[in-house]
Enzyme design. Structure first.
Site, PDB file in Angstrom:
ATOM      1  CG  LEU A  14      -1.736  -1.263   1.455  1.00  0.00           C
ATOM      2  CD1 LEU A  14      -2.637  -1.093   2.672  1.00  0.00           C
ATOM      3  CD2 LEU A  14      -2.558  -1.581   0.212  1.00  0.00           C
ATOM      4  CB  ALA A  16      -2.638   4.804  -2.773  1.00  0.00           C
ATOM      5  NE  ARG A  21      -0.640  10.674   9.970  1.00  0.00           N
ATOM      6  CZ  ARG A  21      -1.037   9.441  10.304  1.00  0.00           C
ATOM      7  NH1 ARG A  21      -1.116   9.101  11.587  1.00  0.00           N
ATOM      8  NH2 ARG A  21      -1.337   8.561   9.386  1.00  0.00           N
ATOM      9  CD  GLN A  81      -6.727   3.808  -2.631  1.00  0.00           C
ATOM     10  OE1 GLN A  81      -5.540   3.698  -2.313  1.00  0.00           O
ATOM     11  NE2 GLN A  81      -7.691   3.994  -1.748  1.00  0.00           N
ATOM     12  N   GLY A  86      -8.903   5.035   1.641  1.00  0.00           N
ATOM     13  CA  GLY A  86      -8.823   4.014   2.686  1.00  0.00           C
ATOM     14  C   GLY A  86      -8.006   2.802   2.272  1.00  0.00           C
ATOM     15  CD  GLU A 163      -6.999   2.319  12.302  1.00  0.00           C
ATOM     16  OE1 GLU A 163      -6.046   3.097  12.149  1.00  0.00           O
ATOM     17  OE2 GLU A 163      -6.850   1.077  12.359  1.00  0.00           O
ATOM     18  CG  ASN A 236       1.917   7.364  10.403  1.00  0.00           C
ATOM     19  OD1 ASN A 236       1.777   6.868   9.294  1.00  0.00           O
ATOM     20  ND2 ASN A 236       1.501   6.773  11.503  1.00  0.00           N
ATOM     21  CE  LYS A 359      36.637  18.909 -12.129  1.00  0.00           C
ATOM     22  NZ  LYS A 359      36.268  19.923 -13.121  1.00  0.00           N
ATOM     23  CE1 TYR A 395      34.859  27.382 -17.184  1.00  0.00           C
ATOM     24  CE2 TYR A 395      34.798  28.894 -15.321  1.00  0.00           C
ATOM     25  CZ  TYR A 395      34.217  28.384 -16.470  1.00  0.00           C
ATOM     26  OH  TYR A 395      33.013  28.866 -16.896  1.00  0.00           O
TER      27      TYR A 395
HETATM   28  C1  UD1 Z   1      -2.740   1.960   9.419  1.00  0.00           C
HETATM   29  C2  UD1 Z   1      -3.767   1.014  10.041  1.00  0.00           C
HETATM   30  C3  UD1 Z   1      -3.501   0.929  11.536  1.00  0.00           C
HETATM   31  C4  UD1 Z   1      -2.094   0.440  11.773  1.00  0.00           C
HETATM   32  C5  UD1 Z   1      -1.069   1.302  11.034  1.00  0.00           C
HETATM   33  C6  UD1 Z   1       0.268   0.623  11.102  1.00  0.00           C
HETATM   34  C7  UD1 Z   1      -5.813   1.241   8.715  1.00  0.00           C
HETATM   35  C8  UD1 Z   1      -7.177   1.818   8.647  1.00  0.00           C
HETATM   36  N1  UD1 Z   1      -5.100   1.529   9.794  1.00  0.00           N
HETATM   37  O1  UD1 Z   1      -2.952   3.244   9.987  1.00  0.00           O
HETATM   38  O2  UD1 Z   1      -4.427   0.037  12.148  1.00  0.00           O
HETATM   39  O3  UD1 Z   1      -1.807   0.448  13.159  1.00  0.00           O
HETATM   40  O4  UD1 Z   1      -1.431   1.456   9.657  1.00  0.00           O
HETATM   41  O5  UD1 Z   1       1.283   1.416  10.587  1.00  0.00           O
HETATM   42  O6  UD1 Z   1      -5.414   0.531   7.810  1.00  0.00           O
HETATM   43  N2  UD1 Z   1      -2.767   3.896   1.865  1.00  0.00           N
HETATM   44  C9  UD1 Z   1      -3.250   3.600   0.616  1.00  0.00           C
HETATM   45  N3  UD1 Z   1      -4.478   4.073   0.257  1.00  0.00           N
HETATM   46  C10 UD1 Z   1      -5.231   4.816   1.099  1.00  0.00           C
HETATM   47  C11 UD1 Z   1      -4.739   5.099   2.385  1.00  0.00           C
HETATM   48  C12 UD1 Z   1      -3.504   4.622   2.742  1.00  0.00           C
HETATM   49  O7  UD1 Z   1      -2.595   2.936  -0.174  1.00  0.00           O
HETATM   50  O8  UD1 Z   1      -6.333   5.216   0.691  1.00  0.00           O
HETATM   51  C13 UD1 Z   1      -1.425   3.406   2.252  1.00  0.00           C
HETATM   52  C14 UD1 Z   1      -0.490   4.504   2.722  1.00  0.00           C
HETATM   53  O9  UD1 Z   1       0.273   5.031   1.657  1.00  0.00           O
HETATM   54  C15 UD1 Z   1       0.384   3.787   3.746  1.00  0.00           C
HETATM   55  C16 UD1 Z   1      -0.508   2.672   4.265  1.00  0.00           C
HETATM   56  O10 UD1 Z   1      -1.563   2.529   3.334  1.00  0.00           O
HETATM   57  O11 UD1 Z   1       1.523   3.232   3.129  1.00  0.00           O
HETATM   58  C17 UD1 Z   1      -1.079   3.004   5.641  1.00  0.00           C
HETATM   59  O12 UD1 Z   1      -1.798   4.206   5.568  1.00  0.00           O
HETATM   60  P1  UD1 Z   1      -1.774   5.277   6.731  1.00  0.00           P
HETATM   61  O13 UD1 Z   1      -2.666   6.388   6.359  1.00  0.00           O
HETATM   62  O14 UD1 Z   1      -0.388   5.607   7.099  1.00  0.00           O
HETATM   63  O15 UD1 Z   1      -2.473   4.440   7.894  1.00  0.00           O
HETATM   64  P2  UD1 Z   1      -2.263   4.599   9.459  1.00  0.00           P
HETATM   65  O16 UD1 Z   1      -3.089   5.714   9.938  1.00  0.00           O
HETATM   66  O17 UD1 Z   1      -0.838   4.595   9.796  1.00  0.00           O
HETATM   67 CA    CA Z   2       1.031   4.690   8.641  1.00  0.00          CA
END
Ligand code: UD1
Ligand code: CA
Length: 489
Positions: A14, A16, A21, A81, A86, A163, A236, A359, A395
């Site tokens: 994942l 996307a 933050r 995506q 999500g 969460e 994050n 260099k 130069y």
């Molecule tokens: C997520 C988990 C949380 C976990 C934590 C661990 C969910 C809802 N929560 O929270 O339980 O403790 O990771 O690090 O999954 N991403 C997508 N598409 C999206 C949203 C996010 O691909 O629409 C990817 C992000 O780029 C990232 C990963 O998913 O690589 C996690 O997303 P992030 O928003 O960081 O989730 P957390 O709030 O950290």
């Molecule tokens: Ca995360």
């Protein structure tokens, strides 16, 4: 024995999300630790499993992320995506891309970079042994803030993940967190992922909700708890980024120590995952060994040294130096206080000394540039010694030109070599020479006008100054001395 064959594996990464933050124009998963983007670490881990399918879900700064992915892993399936946010939606779209896949789906987060092979193998093993529909990786941490919490039922099984933003105080007090790493049976995942809703504080489709949905369907969900909480660290923000960098570096330093390198101060030594150290290398404090740098057997680097894409030869010494794309020969010495820019080649037992910048130059075997010099676009033969303050004027305001210095040349102090210019083998140059014309082999080149002393100039032109008084004193003492010597004679 086909019944013992392990199920096929698809890995979904994942990547996307926006990474709000981080407060950065660079997508979060492209921030680097240990010389690689966060996503690069996750990709490397994923590829180590040799999955049937490797999918990466992208959306935010899609082209930039895809570019970085394909550079590392051209065989990846890129999943775009849509606007539905999500982690649940991300996984739903990914598995839709491999509709015939029936094995295990491993989901990794692009922002959880320290997941090690052992922890991952443990998760997959637990999943396959238990036959659960899903198994998630958890960790017990001191500070759970920001993570989803693993809520267990009376029997100790996983009930659901909540969460932080949706948690009651009681739930938030749970110290077991969801690492964002899961294995699912593909069929069970397909059946439940579409049921995930958006009834939560962020209005997003959470992958984590699949856990409760599977439990509602009376499927079993397992947990594999990481023994090393670092493996579960999610990045994050930039505080977590530096924490991840430090933990990764500690692992790298320890690995090289166990491979036979003496690393005096792990806390101030930074080694990229792509660098290489041979046996009996010594690394002194405050040293950065970066990118594709290799340090050969018995070499000493540091203190206060930064090497980027360098090759340090056996038994070489590099002290208080900053070097990029430089090759340092066996037994050579560099520093203290040297600046080696790209294209520097220092031969065996050669020397680039104190306050020297180089260099795009080759310095031959046993040749030395010991003090206060700038050597650019230059080829230096073997056994050369350049006096202090050698400058190659490479130069002319329009183009760069080369200086060629033959074998066994010895130059005087404070020479300027105005390129293009060649100094023949064995030649010598006088102190302060400005070499504008080629010097034949074996010649002595002098360019400075002979010195002329104007006697009594100070007393005539600067009468009454301290300098004039000192000169007068010295001259009368000299006279008295000469007189006494005449009497003796
Ligand atoms: C997520 C988990 C949380 C976990 C934590 C661990 C969910 C809802 N929560 O929270 O339980 O403790 O990771 O690090 O999954 N991403 C997508 N598409 C999206 C949203 C996010 O691909 O629409 C990817 C992000 O780029 C990232 C990963 O998913 O690589 C996690 O997303 P992030 O928003 O960081 O989730 P957390 O709030 O950290
Ligand atoms: Ca995360």
């Amino acid at each position: 024995m086909s019944e013992n064959t392990e199920p096929q594996l698809a890995v979904v990464i994942l990547a996307a999300g926006q990474g709000t933050r981080m407060k950065s124009t660079l997508p979060k998963v492209l921030h680097r630790i240990g010389g690689r983007p966060l996503l690069g670490h996750v990709l490397a881990t994923a590829r180590g499993l040799q999955p049937e399918n490797l999918l990466v879900v992208v959306r935010h700064e899609r082209d930039m992320v895809v570019g970085a992915v394909l550079e590392d892993a051209p065989d990846v399936i890129v999943v775009d995506q849509d606007e539905v946010p999500g982690t649940g939606r991300a996984v739903e779209m990914a598995i839709a891309r491999v509709p015939d896949f029936t094995g295990d789906v491993l989901v990794l987060s692009g922002d959880v970079p320290l997941l090690d092979d052992e922890t991952l193998a443990g998760l997959i093993r637990t999943h396959r042994r238990s036959g659960a529909a899903a198994t998630l990786l958890s960790a017990v941490v001191g500070d759970a803030s920001g993570y989803g919490r693993v809520i267990r039922d009376a029997g100790g099984g996983v009930q659901r993940i909540v969460e932080q933003k949706d948690a009651t105080d009681e739930e938030a007090a749970v110290s077991e967190i969801n690492a964002g790493v899961y294995v699912f049976q593909a069929a069970a995942l397909r059946a439940h992922i579409s049921l995930v809703g958006t009834a939560n504080a962020q209005g997003e489709r959470y992958l984590t909700d699949v856990v409760a949905l599977m439990r509602d369907s009376r499927l079993s969900v397992g947990v594999s708890q990481a023994t090393d909480a670092a493996a579960a660290l999610g990045v994050n923000d930039r505080v977590q980024l530096s924490e991840a960098a430090r933990l990764l570096n500690a692992r790298t330093v320890r690995r090289w120590q166990l491979e036979g390198a003496t690393i005096l101060d792990p806390a101030t030594t930074w080694i990229d995952v792509t660098a290489n150290l041979a046996l009996d290398v010594t690394v002194l404090p405050n040293t950065h060994i970066l990118r594709a740098t290799t340090v050969a057997e018995g070499a000493t680097v540091g203190p206060d040294t930064s090497l980027v894409d360098c090759e340090v030869g056996p038994r070489a010494t590099v002290t208080r130096a900053d070097a990029t794309l430089a090759v340092i020969g066996a037994g050579a010495t560099v520093g203290p206080f040297a600046y080696l820019r790209p294209g520097t080649y220092l031969g065996e037992r050669g020397k680039i000394g104190t306050f020297v910048e180089t260099k795009n130059s080759t310095i031959g075997e046993r040749s030395k540039v010991p003090h206060l010099s700038y050597i650019g676009d230059t080829t230096i033969g073997t056994g050369v010694n350049l006096g202090a303050g050698a400058i190659t004027a490479n130069y002319d305001d329009i183009a760069k030109h080369r200086t060629e210095i033959g074998d066994e040349v010895h130059s005087g102090s404070h020479n300027v070599f105005v390129a293009p210019v060649r100094i023949g083998a064995g030649a010598k140059t006088g102190a302060g020479a400005v070499i504008r014309k080629d010097v034949p082999a074996g010649a002595l080149a002098l360019s400075v006008a002979p010195q002329r002393n104007v006697e009594g100039w100070v007393e005539t032109n600067r009468p009454g100054t301290a300098a004039a008084d000192a000169a007068a004193g010295a001259r009368s003492a000299q006279k008295a001395d000469d007189g006494a010597q005449e009497e003796d004679g």
